[in-house]
Motif scaffolding. Structure first.
Motif, PDB file in Angstrom:
ATOM      1  N   TYR A   1       0.856  -1.182   0.000  1.00 43.52           N
ATOM      2  CA  TYR A   1       0.000   0.000   0.000  1.00 43.52           C
ATOM      3  C   TYR A   1       0.893   1.232   0.000  1.00 43.52           C
ATOM      4  O   TYR A   1       2.087   1.150   0.268  1.00 43.52           O
ATOM      5  CB  TYR A   1      -0.961   0.000   1.200  1.00 43.52           C
ATOM      6  CG  TYR A   1      -0.288   0.144   2.545  1.00 43.52           C
ATOM      7  CD1 TYR A   1      -0.124   1.401   3.123  1.00 43.52           C
ATOM      8  CD2 TYR A   1       0.157  -0.960   3.252  1.00 43.52           C
ATOM      9  CE1 TYR A   1       0.492   1.549   4.360  1.00 43.52           C
ATOM     10  CE2 TYR A   1       0.767  -0.834   4.480  1.00 43.52           C
ATOM     11  CZ  TYR A   1       0.929   0.426   5.032  1.00 43.52           C
ATOM     12  OH  TYR A   1       1.537   0.568   6.253  1.00 43.52           O
ATOM     13  N   ASP A   2       0.313   2.371  -0.340  1.00 45.28           N
ATOM     14  CA  ASP A   2       1.039   3.639  -0.321  1.00 45.28           C
ATOM     15  C   ASP A   2       0.691   4.371   0.963  1.00 45.28           C
ATOM     16  O   ASP A   2      -0.492   4.582   1.268  1.00 45.28           O
ATOM     17  CB  ASP A   2       0.675   4.496  -1.537  1.00 45.28           C
ATOM     18  CG  ASP A   2       1.138   3.865  -2.843  1.00 45.28           C
ATOM     19  OD1 ASP A   2       2.188   3.197  -2.821  1.00 45.28           O
ATOM     20  OD2 ASP A   2       0.458   4.044  -3.865  1.00 45.28           O
ATOM     21  N   ASN A   3       1.714   4.771   1.741  1.00 40.97           N
ATOM     22  CA  ASN A   3       1.465   5.477   3.002  1.00 40.97           C
ATOM     23  C   ASN A   3       1.173   6.955   2.740  1.00 40.97           C
ATOM     24  O   ASN A   3       1.119   7.400   1.584  1.00 40.97           O
ATOM     25  CB  ASN A   3       2.624   5.274   3.987  1.00 40.97           C
ATOM     26  CG  ASN A   3       3.916   5.888   3.506  1.00 40.97           C
ATOM     27  OD1 ASN A   3       3.953   6.665   2.552  1.00 40.97           O
ATOM     28  ND2 ASN A   3       5.001   5.532   4.169  1.00 40.97           N
TER      29      ASN A   3
ATOM     30  N   GLN B   1       4.954   6.785  -0.120  1.00 41.19           N
ATOM     31  CA  GLN B   1       5.927   5.701  -0.268  1.00 41.19           C
ATOM     32  C   GLN B   1       5.210   4.357  -0.304  1.00 41.19           C
ATOM     33  O   GLN B   1       4.233   4.143   0.412  1.00 41.19           O
ATOM     34  CB  GLN B   1       6.920   5.713   0.896  1.00 41.19           C
ATOM     35  CG  GLN B   1       7.727   6.984   0.992  1.00 41.19           C
ATOM     36  CD  GLN B   1       8.507   7.049   2.291  1.00 41.19           C
ATOM     37  OE1 GLN B   1       8.058   6.577   3.328  1.00 41.19           O
ATOM     38  NE2 GLN B   1       9.685   7.658   2.222  1.00 41.19           N
ATOM     39  N   ARG B   2       5.719   3.466  -1.132  1.00 38.42           N
ATOM     40  CA  ARG B   2       5.165   2.121  -1.206  1.00 38.42           C
ATOM     41  C   ARG B   2       5.645   1.322   0.003  1.00 38.42           C
ATOM     42  O   ARG B   2       6.836   1.288   0.309  1.00 38.42           O
ATOM     43  CB  ARG B   2       5.613   1.450  -2.500  1.00 38.42           C
ATOM     44  CG  ARG B   2       5.298   0.007  -2.586  1.00 38.42           C
ATOM     45  CD  ARG B   2       4.173  -0.484  -3.425  1.00 38.42           C
ATOM     46  NE  ARG B   2       3.214   0.432  -3.948  1.00 38.42           N
ATOM     47  CZ  ARG B   2       2.578   0.238  -5.088  1.00 38.42           C
ATOM     48  NH1 ARG B   2       2.844  -0.815  -5.809  1.00 38.42           N
ATOM     49  NH2 ARG B   2       1.676   1.079  -5.501  1.00 38.42           N
ATOM     50  N   VAL B   3       4.698   0.687   0.724  1.00 39.60           N
ATOM     51  CA  VAL B   3       5.011  -0.109   1.912  1.00 39.60           C
ATOM     52  C   VAL B   3       4.665  -1.568   1.614  1.00 39.60           C
ATOM     53  O   VAL B   3       3.567  -1.857   1.139  1.00 39.60           O
ATOM     54  CB  VAL B   3       4.216   0.392   3.139  1.00 39.60           C
ATOM     55  CG1 VAL B   3       4.495  -0.475   4.356  1.00 39.60           C
ATOM     56  CG2 VAL B   3       4.538   1.850   3.427  1.00 39.60           C
ATOM     57  N   PHE B   4       5.604  -2.471   1.881  1.00 42.55           N
ATOM     58  CA  PHE B   4       5.395  -3.904   1.703  1.00 42.55           C
ATOM     59  C   PHE B   4       5.138  -4.532   3.067  1.00 42.55           C
ATOM     60  O   PHE B   4       5.879  -4.283   4.021  1.00 42.55           O
ATOM     61  CB  PHE B   4       6.615  -4.560   1.052  1.00 42.55           C
ATOM     62  CG  PHE B   4       6.845  -4.097  -0.351  1.00 42.55           C
ATOM     63  CD1 PHE B   4       6.289  -4.789  -1.414  1.00 42.55           C
ATOM     64  CD2 PHE B   4       7.600  -2.964  -0.619  1.00 42.55           C
ATOM     65  CE1 PHE B   4       6.491  -4.372  -2.722  1.00 42.55           C
ATOM     66  CE2 PHE B   4       7.816  -2.534  -1.918  1.00 42.55           C
ATOM     67  CZ  PHE B   4       7.251  -3.240  -2.968  1.00 42.55           C
ATOM     68  N   VAL B   5       4.098  -5.341   3.160  1.00 38.38           N
ATOM     69  CA  VAL B   5       3.714  -5.974   4.422  1.00 38.38           C
ATOM     70  C   VAL B   5       3.580  -7.478   4.190  1.00 38.38           C
ATOM     71  O   VAL B   5       2.955  -7.908   3.216  1.00 38.38           O
ATOM     72  CB  VAL B   5       2.366  -5.417   4.943  1.00 38.38           C
ATOM     73  CG1 VAL B   5       1.942  -6.112   6.212  1.00 38.38           C
ATOM     74  CG2 VAL B   5       2.447  -3.919   5.140  1.00 38.38           C
ATOM     75  N   THR B   6       4.169  -8.265   5.073  1.00 35.10           N
ATOM     76  CA  THR B   6       3.963  -9.707   5.084  1.00 35.10           C
ATOM     77  C   THR B   6       3.373 -10.067   6.434  1.00 35.10           C
ATOM     78  O   THR B   6       3.902  -9.685   7.471  1.00 35.10           O
ATOM     79  CB  THR B   6       5.281 -10.468   4.859  1.00 35.10           C
ATOM     80  OG1 THR B   6       5.825 -10.071   3.594  1.00 35.10           O
ATOM     81  CG2 THR B   6       5.062 -11.966   4.866  1.00 35.10           C
ATOM     82  N   GLU B   7       2.256 -10.781   6.438  1.00 33.93           N
ATOM     83  CA  GLU B   7       1.587 -11.140   7.684  1.00 33.93           C
ATOM     84  C   GLU B   7       1.065 -12.570   7.600  1.00 33.93           C
ATOM     85  O   GLU B   7       0.885 -13.112   6.515  1.00 33.93           O
ATOM     86  CB  GLU B   7       0.465 -10.145   8.011  1.00 33.93           C
ATOM     87  CG  GLU B   7      -0.367  -9.754   6.852  1.00 33.93           C
ATOM     88  CD  GLU B   7      -1.189  -8.489   7.030  1.00 33.93           C
ATOM     89  OE1 GLU B   7      -0.985  -7.691   7.962  1.00 33.93           O
ATOM     90  OE2 GLU B   7      -2.065  -8.298   6.200  1.00 33.93           O
TER      91      GLU B   7
ATOM     92  N   ASP C   1     -11.324  -5.811  -0.817  1.00 31.07           N
ATOM     93  CA  ASP C   1     -10.020  -5.899  -0.183  1.00 31.07           C
ATOM     94  C   ASP C   1      -9.846  -7.148   0.672  1.00 31.07           C
ATOM     95  O   ASP C   1      -8.753  -7.443   1.120  1.00 31.07           O
ATOM     96  CB  ASP C   1      -9.770  -4.667   0.703  1.00 31.07           C
ATOM     97  CG  ASP C   1      -9.667  -3.388  -0.104  1.00 31.07           C
ATOM     98  OD1 ASP C   1      -9.283  -3.476  -1.286  1.00 31.07           O
ATOM     99  OD2 ASP C   1      -9.960  -2.322   0.456  1.00 31.07           O
ATOM    100  N   LEU C   2     -10.929  -7.880   0.923  1.00 34.81           N
ATOM    101  CA  LEU C   2     -10.874  -9.072   1.752  1.00 34.81           C
ATOM    102  C   LEU C   2     -10.174 -10.203   1.004  1.00 34.81           C
ATOM    103  O   LEU C   2     -10.364 -10.357  -0.215  1.00 34.81           O
ATOM    104  CB  LEU C   2     -12.255  -9.509   2.195  1.00 34.81           C
ATOM    105  CG  LEU C   2     -13.001  -8.495   3.062  1.00 34.81           C
ATOM    106  CD1 LEU C   2     -14.405  -9.002   3.368  1.00 34.81           C
ATOM    107  CD2 LEU C   2     -12.259  -8.220   4.353  1.00 34.81           C
TER     108      LEU C   2
END
Length: 155
Positions: A81-83, A87-93, A152-153
């Protein structure tokens, strides 16, 4: 194959929210000890971001608190997502499918008075996020709605 099993402790209480359609979503971090110690002789931990959905999220929020020992099973998911700064933010969960309470109810509630008489009652309780069998919490959890579009789900 995308399958993850972890055992660790909650770093804080579950953050339970609801989508605009009323779907429960819980987020939490799990502190998982590493098998080895650092050069200083200290044990290190990894802090894994986790997400749990629907009734299982409500149950987890109702039955646990900061420091609770959990086993979780699920799959890794990456997203971007873009903050606010653009800036592009990469998330791993970890998307949790099942969780296991690895401490007795008395220990989770911090009830030391009953631990003396029930010192050998430690056990596990298992919950499946995909099961048709639902567990009713002792009291309903009141969370705040979060604005998540159905598109988005992850399901």
């Amino acid at each position: 194959m995308n399958s993850v099993d972890l055992v660790g402790r909650l770093t804080k209480d579950i953050d339970l929210k609801y989508t605009t359609n009323g779907t429960a979503v819980g987020t939490f971090n799990l502190a998982v000890n590493r098998d080895y110690t650092s050069k200083n002789g200290e044990r290190e931990a990894d802090f894994i971001s986790c997400v749990i959905w629907r009734k299982a999220a409500e149950n987890l929020a109702n039955f646990t608190k900061k420091g609770s020992l959990l086993g979780v099973q699920g799959r890794l998911q990456s997203r971007t997502y873009d903050n606010k700064e653009g800036q592009r933010v990469f998330v791993t969960e970890l998307i949790v499918d099942k969780f296991h309470l690895l401490e007795s109810k008395n220990k989770i509630q911090g009830n030391n008075q009953n631990n003396k008489s029930n010192s050998n009652t430690q056990g596990t309780t298992n919950y499946d996020a995909n099961s048709s069998r639902h567990y009713q919490p002792s009291k309903p959890f009141e969370g705040t709605p979060v604005d998540i579009d159905d598109d988005d789900l992850p399901f």
